[in-house]
Motif scaffolding. Structure first.
Motif, mmCIF file in Angstrom:
data_model
loop_
_atom_site.group_PDB
_atom_site.id
_atom_site.type_symbol
_atom_site.label_atom_id
_atom_site.label_comp_id
_atom_site.label_asym_id
_atom_site.label_seq_id
_atom_site.Cartn_x
_atom_site.Cartn_y
_atom_site.Cartn_z
ATOM 1 N N TRP A 96 -17.000 -2.393 6.406
ATOM 2 C CA TRP A 96 -16.284 -3.687 5.534
ATOM 3 C C TRP A 96 -14.689 -2.939 5.433
ATOM 4 N N HIS A 97 -14.879 -3.729 5.287
ATOM 5 C CA HIS A 97 -13.164 -3.703 4.904
ATOM 6 C C HIS A 97 -12.517 -3.387 3.269
ATOM 7 N N ILE A 98 -11.016 -4.564 3.449
ATOM 8 C CA ILE A 98 -10.447 -4.483 2.123
ATOM 9 C C ILE A 98 -11.070 -5.001 0.860
ATOM 10 N N THR A 102 -11.617 -5.186 -3.108
ATOM 11 C CA THR A 102 -11.159 -6.129 -4.320
ATOM 12 C C THR A 102 -12.200 -6.441 -5.461
ATOM 13 N N ALA A 103 -13.588 -6.099 -4.333
ATOM 14 C CA ALA A 103 -15.113 -6.776 -5.526
ATOM 15 C C ALA A 103 -15.023 -6.157 -6.436
ATOM 16 N N PRO A 104 -14.663 -5.753 -7.475
ATOM 17 C CA PRO A 104 -14.896 -4.862 -9.014
ATOM 18 C C PRO A 104 -14.394 -6.255 -9.993
ATOM 19 N N LYS A 309 -8.421 6.016 -0.329
ATOM 20 C CA LYS A 309 -7.771 5.083 0.335
ATOM 21 C C LYS A 309 -8.913 4.244 -0.769
ATOM 22 N N LEU A 310 -10.019 4.073 -1.017
ATOM 23 C CA LEU A 310 -10.803 3.222 -2.183
ATOM 24 C C LEU A 310 -10.126 3.378 -3.122
ATOM 25 N N GLN A 311 -10.379 5.165 -4.473
ATOM 26 C CA GLN A 311 -9.446 4.601 -5.592
ATOM 27 C C GLN A 311 -7.862 4.988 -5.877
ATOM 28 N N GLN A 312 -7.155 4.042 -4.397
ATOM 29 C CA GLN A 312 -5.798 3.790 -4.987
ATOM 30 C C GLN A 312 -5.774 2.184 -4.507
ATOM 31 N N GLU A 313 -6.231 1.964 -4.103
ATOM 32 C CA GLU A 313 -6.774 -0.207 -3.253
ATOM 33 C C GLU A 313 -7.451 -0.183 -4.794
ATOM 34 N N VAL A 314 -8.648 -0.160 -5.600
ATOM 35 C CA VAL A 314 -9.056 -0.669 -6.136
ATOM 36 C C VAL A 314 -8.306 -1.445 -7.811
ATOM 37 N N GLU A 319 -4.693 -5.909 -10.149
ATOM 38 C CA GLU A 319 -3.828 -6.448 -11.111
ATOM 39 C C GLU A 319 -3.568 -8.021 -10.197
ATOM 40 N N THR A 320 -3.027 -7.614 -8.599
ATOM 41 C CA THR A 320 -3.024 -8.940 -7.785
ATOM 42 C C THR A 320 -4.044 -10.284 -8.995
ATOM 43 N N ILE A 321 -5.391 -9.629 -8.303
ATOM 44 C CA ILE A 321 -6.254 -10.610 -8.592
ATOM 45 C C ILE A 321 -6.726 -11.484 -9.821
ATOM 46 N N LYS A 322 -6.196 -10.472 -11.086
ATOM 47 C CA LYS A 322 -5.910 -10.896 -12.161
ATOM 48 C C LYS A 322 -4.997 -11.955 -12.614
ATOM 49 N N ALA A 323 -4.124 -11.911 -12.075
ATOM 50 C CA ALA A 323 -2.649 -12.481 -11.723
ATOM 51 C C ALA A 323 -2.687 -14.190 -11.114
ATOM 52 N N PHE A 324 -3.666 -14.088 -10.207
ATOM 53 C CA PHE A 324 -4.475 -15.608 -9.935
ATOM 54 C C PHE A 324 -5.502 -16.225 -11.072
#
Length: 329
Positions: A96-98, A102-104, A309-314, A319-324
């Motif tokens: 799976w990818h990025i 973003t799923a959480p 990487k995952l711990q950094q990306e979550v 933040e971005t998803i919440k903004a939208f």
């Protein structure tokens, strides 16, 4: 004479017993049967391409067939939920990818914990993305396209592979940078979305080079820019969004191999070794290059590097998803 016969019988029984146990022991050596690789996306998309290349190469190293099973839906969460519930024996893995990061933020009732319910195997590749349009769109340059988007706003339509997927996130970032809201059309995977872009059913799509490079070169869709900070050798005429006024714009779709939590170490080690071997496979390297990407460095194809990487990306994408205010529920 009787004693000798009994001795021979006892010896024969012992050998037979040992022989009986040998095949059973051999069968326990991993892997002794076919491995299923769950891909939480539809067939024909960019992650499908990456998965099949890796599966074929890993099959040769492991000595057993790795079969790709497409299981799209709900931004990849259907397939990843299935993987999380699978036996941690190495016979069910996933790519799976990025969207794993973003799923959480996207799903309030996610049926698994991305940080606790999976064992990391390693990263595969960080795929650049391209901003594209249907062939019939009468706009030739990136500056003109960006001006058109700003002017038309919600009259502009874009397709994506599902809420929270790489193609969706890329367009969210573009809208954020331009200060506009466009009309999104979701699909169950990028394969079906690309089919409709080819058919001119919507205006734009931000998708991985593994899915767009050949279509752009053949003139079936238009390419305007790449989403990473460096131009791509495979698409040298496309500028970066970063150098075209959207400073700092940098989005790529990192791909990785996962397994259910609790994998035995010897099994994990064999999967990591097979992944590393596939990333050095000349066929994989050549095919990736033709699609505008490359394998990650060896030190990134490890469980520890992937979890970091995952711990950094979550939190970053939360933040971005919440903004939208975007939700996939």
């Amino acid at each position: 004479m009787i004693i000798r016969r009994r001795s021979l019988f006892a010896g024969a029984f012992a050998l037979a017993s040992l022989g009986g146990f040998a095949p059973s022991h051999a069968q326990d050596v991993y892997p002794s049967r076919q491995i299923t690789l769950i891909l939480p996306a539809a067939a024909g998309g960019p992650t499908d391409t990456v998965s099949r290349l890796i599966a074929e190469s890993m099959s040769r190293t492991l000595g057993q067939t790795v079969i790709v099973e497409n299981m799209g839906g709900a931004g990849g969460t259907v397939g990843m939920a299935r993987l999380a519930k699978s036996a941690p024996d190495g016979y069910t893995i996933g790519v799976w990818h990025i969207a794993q990061a973003t799923a959480p933020a996207m799903y309030d009732s996610l049926k698994y914990d991305v940080l606790k319910d999976f064992d990391a195997i390693g990263r595969i590749t960080d795929v650049p993305m391209t901003l594209t349009s249907k062939a019939a769109l009468d706009i030739k340059t990136l500056p003109d396209l960006l001006a058109w988007i700003k002017a038309k706003k919600d009259e502009v339509t874009y397709g994506h592979a599902g809420v929270g997927t790489a193609s969706h996130l890329c367009m969210l970032m573009l809208q954020k940078e331009l200060g506009v809201t466009l009309k999104g059309v979701g699909y169950r995977g990028t394969g079906p979305a690309m089919n409709d872009l080819l058919g001119g059913q919507f205006d734009l799509m931000c998708d991985q080079t593994t899915n767009t490079t050949n279509q752009i070169k053949e003139g079936k869709i238009k390419g305007y820019a790449v989403t990473v900070t460096q131009r791509l050798a495979v698409l040298p005429d496309l500028p970066t969004l970063d150098q075209s006024g959207l400073k700092g714009f940098d989005v790529s779709a990192w791909h990785a191999v996962w397994a259910p939590k609790g994998l035995p170490k010897d099994v994990s080690d064999k999967l990591v070794a097979a992944l590393k071997a596939s990333l050095k496979d000349p066929k994989v390297i050549e095919r990736f290059a033709a699609l505008g990407t490359a394998p990650v460095p060896d030190e990134q194809a490890t469980p520890a590097a992937l979890m970091m990487k995952l711990q950094q990306e979550v939190p970053k994408w939360a933040e971005t998803i919440k903004a939208f205010g975007i939700k996939g529920n």
